[in-house]
Design an enzyme around this catalytic site. Structure first.
Site, mmCIF file in Angstrom:
data_model
loop_
_atom_site.group_PDB
_atom_site.id
_atom_site.type_symbol
_atom_site.label_atom_id
_atom_site.label_comp_id
_atom_site.label_asym_id
_atom_site.label_seq_id
_atom_site.Cartn_x
_atom_site.Cartn_y
_atom_site.Cartn_z
ATOM 1 N N THR B 168 25.064 -20.031 -40.900
ATOM 2 C CA THR B 168 23.687 -19.639 -41.255
ATOM 3 C C THR B 168 23.776 -18.886 -42.588
ATOM 4 O O THR B 168 23.767 -19.502 -43.640
ATOM 5 C CB THR B 168 23.042 -18.784 -40.145
ATOM 6 O OG1 THR B 168 23.902 -17.698 -39.803
ATOM 7 C CG2 THR B 168 22.773 -19.606 -38.924
ATOM 8 N N LYS B 191 31.420 -18.586 -36.649
ATOM 9 C CA LYS B 191 30.368 -18.279 -37.621
ATOM 10 C C LYS B 191 29.684 -16.984 -37.184
ATOM 11 O O LYS B 191 29.740 -16.596 -36.014
ATOM 12 C CB LYS B 191 29.348 -19.406 -37.739
ATOM 13 C CG LYS B 191 28.479 -19.682 -36.540
ATOM 14 C CD LYS B 191 27.314 -18.774 -36.268
ATOM 15 C CE LYS B 191 26.441 -18.537 -37.474
ATOM 16 N NZ LYS B 191 25.303 -17.605 -37.068
ATOM 17 N N THR B 202 23.904 -14.207 -34.936
ATOM 18 C CA THR B 202 24.636 -14.751 -33.805
ATOM 19 C C THR B 202 26.086 -15.044 -34.178
ATOM 20 O O THR B 202 26.364 -15.545 -35.251
ATOM 21 C CB THR B 202 23.977 -16.064 -33.361
ATOM 22 O OG1 THR B 202 22.759 -15.740 -32.731
ATOM 23 C CG2 THR B 202 24.860 -16.853 -32.399
ATOM 24 N N GLU B 282 27.148 -10.349 -43.578
ATOM 25 C CA GLU B 282 25.994 -10.381 -44.485
ATOM 26 C C GLU B 282 25.987 -9.207 -45.456
ATOM 27 O O GLU B 282 25.911 -8.049 -45.054
ATOM 28 C CB GLU B 282 24.702 -10.349 -43.674
ATOM 29 C CG GLU B 282 24.315 -11.717 -43.143
ATOM 30 C CD GLU B 282 23.085 -11.666 -42.239
ATOM 31 O OE1 GLU B 282 22.643 -10.565 -41.883
ATOM 32 O OE2 GLU B 282 22.584 -12.749 -41.907
ATOM 33 N N ASN B 401 18.304 -9.582 -44.865
ATOM 34 C CA ASN B 401 17.654 -9.399 -43.577
ATOM 35 C C ASN B 401 16.179 -9.076 -43.663
ATOM 36 O O ASN B 401 15.500 -9.000 -42.647
ATOM 37 C CB ASN B 401 18.404 -8.351 -42.757
ATOM 38 C CG ASN B 401 19.708 -8.924 -42.256
ATOM 39 O OD1 ASN B 401 19.700 -9.902 -41.527
ATOM 40 N ND2 ASN B 401 20.817 -8.344 -42.692
ATOM 41 N N THR B 406 11.183 -15.859 -43.546
ATOM 42 C CA THR B 406 10.066 -16.312 -44.383
ATOM 43 C C THR B 406 10.540 -17.341 -45.401
ATOM 44 O O THR B 406 11.720 -17.528 -45.599
ATOM 45 C CB THR B 406 9.461 -15.105 -45.125
ATOM 46 O OG1 THR B 406 10.524 -14.368 -45.734
ATOM 47 C CG2 THR B 406 8.724 -14.209 -44.174
#
Lengths: 406, 406
Positions: B168, B191, B202, B282, B401, B406
């Protein structure tokens, strides 16, 4: 802010609000804020608040962190007598993790204030805020105290200077005064953004009243007021080593309200100060109220609301005005409290997004672009509810907190 | 990553590492990654991993979140038989909070895969990752499965495509394969960045082995390996609705290692994958290891290390390479475990900053400007220790995040 949907009305709903005055609003109090040189430059950094009586009853609640700053250890100790003549507060240094020497610095501060005011050190509360792990510049602080005593008065300016001298990353002083129709008042000032489970930086609050209230009653009222206000603000789950709320009663109004009435007005003052903290939290662009209702107990509701409030993914989504309710469901599901995902509902700014285990509205039907956001999680398991106030996770939060001590 | 200072050495220290192959490294496995159109554009978004046997023993661990995605509910159920012929994984949608219809979508996915492979749906594991609360585009997914089956093979490319199709916000595929000197192997792909208490998004992991290991032993080994690896990564305290780790054994090596030896190599594979997750979390600019030692129990050590790892103020300071150890002391002090601030030590990248209740070194003597940061908190209360891996709180974390759905 109330812990139930219907707060008990004991008649103070028409209390007068005066935002200009804080701790000097009630009769019997003087204050002063000076630039002692604890911070660099000419910023106000030392506040003195004096209770001229006739009464000197006092109460306090303190951080639950096991690492307690020297001024917390000191103030907890002296407050066992439930009596304070004055409070000294400084920004520019937390005086935490500074060992026995740091405690001696707090003691010396109290000694100097007591000497200047003609009382004993045991009647002086001390609060500090700033960087952890550095000694305070004591010569500058003590000299600042000498100056502060000469500047004490009960004007609006004095109150605002005191409220300004305790600020760290706050952008403006935060104070309020409410007057009961009978003629007694409660005033207060606050800095920082948190208490107990919460906080971003240290929260220090001093609340004053000219109502005549006995020490144990003050303590009971303060605990109750805090539990529904300061303890329901949760910006990032932290808990400072220095968090302190002090309440001082002069009795100068010669009025002695009933405990319930006093507690209600006190809760309103604390609630007003908490709302100001929420709006001025570090980097905050949103004021977010997380309400959990339909819980089996208020404790359950508070614990789940805290999980949502502390969740970085929820907070970052709301910074982006993004109604990503899946992250709210994820946060609720992490709870140790048993929930039922197939019956709970998630509502954002009045629009039900999730109900009966499935999405029920397009996320684009919710507008979260404004400052104020209301999230409701209805567990549909009982009759209890609670609201926790929080903020969003913004770039400015990261910026301010990654460049703090350098 | 180990939970004790001295891991038991059972002879696999000279295992061969091959980072190019993941799940197809061990014999008996084929894989494929295709662009099914679940994500927009031409990104790979559907992976199929097939165990050609001769054995089909399997094990799994799943999220502890009470809100479980449909594929988690499905895979937990089918794994009671401890047997899997294949796993289907998709990115582009979590299929969580999608109600009975979402569960039917997972069932239909397993049915189609089973049909194509000539087995029963009960032998098909399913994993999904992506946005919560939206139905998957089932026609595209099922058509993608048809394509994937035709592309199955055991090449490096197949393994990498499968590892790519589950990504992702990850920036690159993450896989590893270790081979025991005796000739059996364990390979894996992963992942996301989290599991159990942790996670950012996740975490999905599939681990394969050609060792012949019976189902209950596989499950025991997987639980033990996860407890010291995936469960010790804590980026932001979240826990996904979809976190899943699956372990498949083909037995194609015709070797049956002892349980301890198998568990050790499995733990190394999981540890390697976790380190890759940490480095690719991230927005992360730092890989931070929080070690708590001198604890009365390992459980105490883990819980305190987690508090430090999850603290936003600590994470933001480390993003700024700022050795603001006072925030670490604050985080430790929030613990429900009783600590003694006057005896504990805080060490950053080898420099002791706080000891005996006071600062013992200038913070400027520590260099935290590199990617890897090691924080040690020595409670000096006992002999147990644990390490939790985390990352910093960066602008990119907030950016990614706040703009996710969106």
């Amino acid at each position: 802010m109330s812990t139930t949907d219907e707060p008990i009305d004991v008649g103070v709903h028409d209390a007068t609000t005066d935002r200009r005055y804080g701790v000097t609003g009630p009769r019997g109090f003087r204050a002063c804020g000076v630039a002692a040189g604890i911070k660099s430059g000419t910023a106000l950094d030392l506040a003195l608040i004096v209770n001229d009586g006739p009464g000197q009853q006092a109460a306090g609640v303190f951080t639950t962190n096991q690492v307690k700053a020297a001024p917390v250890l000191w103030s907890e100790q002296v407050l066992r007598e439930r009596k304070l003549r004055a409070v000294v507060l400084n920004s520019g240094g937390a005086n935490a993790c500074t060992g026995p020497e740091g405690f001696q610095d707090t003691h010396a501060t109290a000694e100097r204030a007591a000497e200047l005011l003609g009382t004993g050190a045991i009647e002086i509360g001390v609060c500090s805020t700033g960087l952890i792990g550095q000694r305070l510049p004591m010569p500058a602080l003590l000299e600042g105290l000498d100056t502060a005593v000469t500047g004490l008065n009960d004007t609006e300016r004095a109150s605002t200077d005191a409220a300004t001298a305790v600020l760290t990353t706050d952008t403006h002083p935060k104070q309020v005064c409410l007057t009961h129709p009978d003629g007694w008042s409660i005033g207060g000032m606050v800095k920082g953004a948190g208490m107990l489970a919460p906080n971003l930086a240290t929260m220090l609050a001093v609340v004053t009243t000219d109502a005549g209230v006995e020490g144990e009653t003050l303590q009971r009222a303060l605990r109750q007021a805090c539990s529904g206000t300061f303890e329901r603000l949760d910006v990032d789950g932290g808990t400072s080593t220095n968090d302190t709320v002090l309440l001082l009663s002069s009795g100068a109004s010669e009025l002695a309200p009933a405990e319930a009435e006093f507690t209600e007005l006190l809760t309103r003052v604390c609630g007003d100060l908490v709302r100001q903290l929420q709006h001025d939290a570090e980097g905050a662009t949103k004021a977010i109220d997380i309400t959990v209702r339909g819980a089996a107990s208020e404790e359950d509701a508070v614990s789940i609301a805290r999980l949502v409030a502390e969740d970085n993914l929820v907070s970052a989504a709301l910074f982006g005005s993004d109604p990503n309710w899946g992250r709210i469901a994820m946060a609720v599901g992490r709870s140790a409290v048993t929930i039922d995902a197939s019956v709970m509902e998630i509502i954002a700014n009045g629009v039900t997004l999730y109900s009966g285990g499935t999405p029920v509205a397009d996320r684009d039907t919710v507008d979260l672009s404004g400052r104020d956001i209301e999230i409701v999680v209805d567990l549909r398991l009982g009759d209890h509810s609670a609201t926790v106030l929080t903020t969003d996770l913004s770039h400015d939060y990261v910026e301010e907190n990654s460049a703090y001590s350098t």
